[in-house]
Design an enzyme around this catalytic site. Structure first.
Site, PDB file in Angstrom:
ATOM      1  N   LYS A  88       0.806  -1.227   0.000  1.00 17.49           N
ATOM      2  CA  LYS A  88       0.000   0.000   0.000  1.00 17.49           C
ATOM      3  C   LYS A  88       0.839   1.277   0.000  1.00 17.49           C
ATOM      4  O   LYS A  88       0.449   2.288  -0.557  1.00 17.49           O
ATOM      5  CB  LYS A  88      -0.955  -0.013   1.192  1.00 17.49           C
ATOM      6  CG  LYS A  88      -2.038  -1.090   1.040  1.00 17.49           C
ATOM      7  CD  LYS A  88      -3.368  -0.618   1.511  1.00 17.49           C
ATOM      8  CE  LYS A  88      -4.472  -1.557   1.054  1.00 17.49           C
ATOM      9  NZ  LYS A  88      -4.382  -2.902   1.677  1.00 17.49           N
ATOM     10  N   GLU A 110      -9.673   6.755   3.505  1.00 19.31           N
ATOM     11  CA  GLU A 110     -10.553   5.772   4.114  1.00 19.31           C
ATOM     12  C   GLU A 110      -9.704   4.563   4.455  1.00 19.31           C
ATOM     13  O   GLU A 110      -8.650   4.354   3.847  1.00 19.31           O
ATOM     14  CB  GLU A 110     -11.662   5.360   3.136  1.00 19.31           C
ATOM     15  CG  GLU A 110     -11.289   4.270   2.116  1.00 19.31           C
ATOM     16  CD  GLU A 110     -10.194   4.671   1.123  1.00 19.31           C
ATOM     17  OE1 GLU A 110     -10.001   5.874   0.911  1.00 19.31           O
ATOM     18  OE2 GLU A 110      -9.520   3.760   0.576  1.00 19.31           O
ATOM     19  N   SER A 376       1.516  -9.811  -1.201  1.00 22.11           N
ATOM     20  CA  SER A 376       1.190  -8.393  -1.010  1.00 22.11           C
ATOM     21  C   SER A 376       1.517  -7.852   0.375  1.00 22.11           C
ATOM     22  O   SER A 376       1.742  -6.652   0.535  1.00 22.11           O
ATOM     23  CB  SER A 376      -0.287  -8.160  -1.335  1.00 22.11           C
ATOM     24  OG  SER A 376      -1.109  -9.021  -0.568  1.00 22.11           O
TER      25      SER A 376
END
Ligand SMILES: *Cc1c(COP(=O)(O)O)cnc(C)c1O
Length: 395
Positions: A88, A110, A376
């Site tokens: 991320k 968010e 990930s």
């Protein structure tokens, strides 16, 4: 064919369905993002942060024991080794450096599980920017550690009490904030969702994953493409980054794994590509979990990063075109895959990434196949879930 067209669509998916008040701001972003992203000074700043702050390039690790078990060569792209523990941060660095170029002084985001919130709060601390993170109250309670991290990093965490008090509601609230403060505020969206240009912008920031992969495969295998490239899909950002430079490489099979939850035939699932229907959510047209009359069906997965009721328009289109093979993994299959990786390679994966790993037993490989799985994120954040589901004596 697989990239966004000038109107912001991927086939019939995408677009920018935003309220009038945001139209000018989304339009301003749309007309500027590519120019800014192509500036050498912008690229130099982002690249330096990715290298020295995030720790890129992330290794491409050959998993010998997994390779032996599945009868092919399995590599893991180690996004789990990034600062803050997942892919991320590739995106939050890009968007926040861009927000500064646009003169914005306040960042909103968010978050569901809190991973995107932590990545955003981290970069805001680094850049000395105000940061407000919207998070469903249910998630605030479930993800206490990430809430504490965000607060320690200096962010304001706003618990959202509308709807089911989860990610969808947090996104609605962030959009509402943006409508009230469009002039000074930049909304950092955490996945390849939202109105155009967000899906394309996020995919470009995450495309560093496949850019590195090409060079790493060339060095290790003498060819820059794998036969299979596997990633989990929530909103779709890690998959989009892993697939980006291979979209037109027909020798590479692209495989997306979505969360089946308790099973595709049950009500408790998050498999939007396979079960969703065309609709509009959070500013874009895509495949959405909804009832006949368009009410959002609350998605379910054991993994908080995969229980979003929609999916990126990029992936909906790739699936529709037949370019993307879509598999699903249940909670139990993901937990089994997490145990397997932990015991065979000494790597505890994030629950989301475990869904990608769960594709291995579902596919049939040839001995000379090269398979890359995008790992990930790491499993630290999921230890409570792992502990709750494993019978230690059975391990
Ligand atoms: C958030 C998250 C995901 C799901 O998001 P995508 O946008 O689909 O990548 C997957 N893995 C990890 C580790 C995450 O934190």
């Amino acid at each position: 064919m697989y990239h966004v067209n000038e109107n912001g669509y991927y086939g019939e998916f995408g677009g920018a369905y935003v309220p009038e008040i945001l139209h000018g701001h989304v339009e301003h972003l749309r007309t500027n993002y590519l120019t800014i992203m192509q500036e050498p000074a912008f690229q130099a700043e982002v690249d330096q942060l990715l290298r020295d702050y995030v720790g890129r390039p992330s290794p491409l690790y050959k998993a010998e024991r997994l390779s032996e078990r599945y009868g092919c060569t399995v590599y893991l792209k180690r996004e789990d080794l990034n600062h803050t523990g997942a892919h991320k941060i590739n995106n939050t660095i890009g968007q926040i450096v861009l927000a500064k170029r646009l003169g914005k002084t306040r960042i909103i985001a968010e978050t569901g599980a809190g991973q995107h919130g932590v990545a955003t709060a981290t970069v805001c601390a680094l850049m000395n920017l105000d940061c407000v993170v919207y998070m469903g109250k249910t998630d605030v309670e479930r993800q206490a550690l990430n809430v504490q991290k965000m607060k320690m990093l200096g962010a304001t965490v706003v618990p959202v009490t509308s709807g089911n008090m989860t990610l969808k509601d947090a996104t609605n609230e962030a959009l509402r904030d943006w409508c009230c403060n469009p002039a000074d505020t930049f909304y950092v969206i955490g996945s390849t969702v939202g109105p155009h240009p967000y899906p394309d912008m996020v995919a470009r920031f995450q495309s560093v994953i496949s850019r590195e992969m090409k060079a790493q495969l060339l060095e290790k295998e003498g060819r820059d493409y794998p036969d299979y490239l596997i990633a989990c899909v929530g909103g779709g950002s890690n998959a989009a980054g892993a697939f980006y430079h291979y979209l037109d490489e027909t020798r590479t099979k692209l495989v997306a794994v979505e969360a089946a939850g308790k099973g595709l035939e049950t009500e408790e699932t998050a498999a939007c590509l396979q079960l969703g229907r065309l609709g509009i959510l959070h500013g874009s047209k895509s495949l959405i979990m909804q009832t006949e009359d368009g009410q959002i069906i609350e998605p379910y997965s054991i993994s908080a990063g995969l229980d979003y009721p929609g999916v990126g328009p990029i992936h909906a289109n790739l699936y529709r075109c037949g370019r993307l093979q879509v598999l699903a993994a249940t909670d139990d299959q993901a937990l089994a895959a997490a145990t397997e990786l932990t015991r065979m390679e000494g790597i505890i994966p994030a629950l989301e990434s475990s869904h990608a790993l769960a594709a291995l037993p579902q596919l049939t490989f040839k001995p000379d196949d090269v398979v890359v799985i995008n790992l990930s994120g790491r499993g630290d954040k999921d230890m409570d879930t792992y502990i709750a589901h494993f019978n230690p004596t059975a391990l």
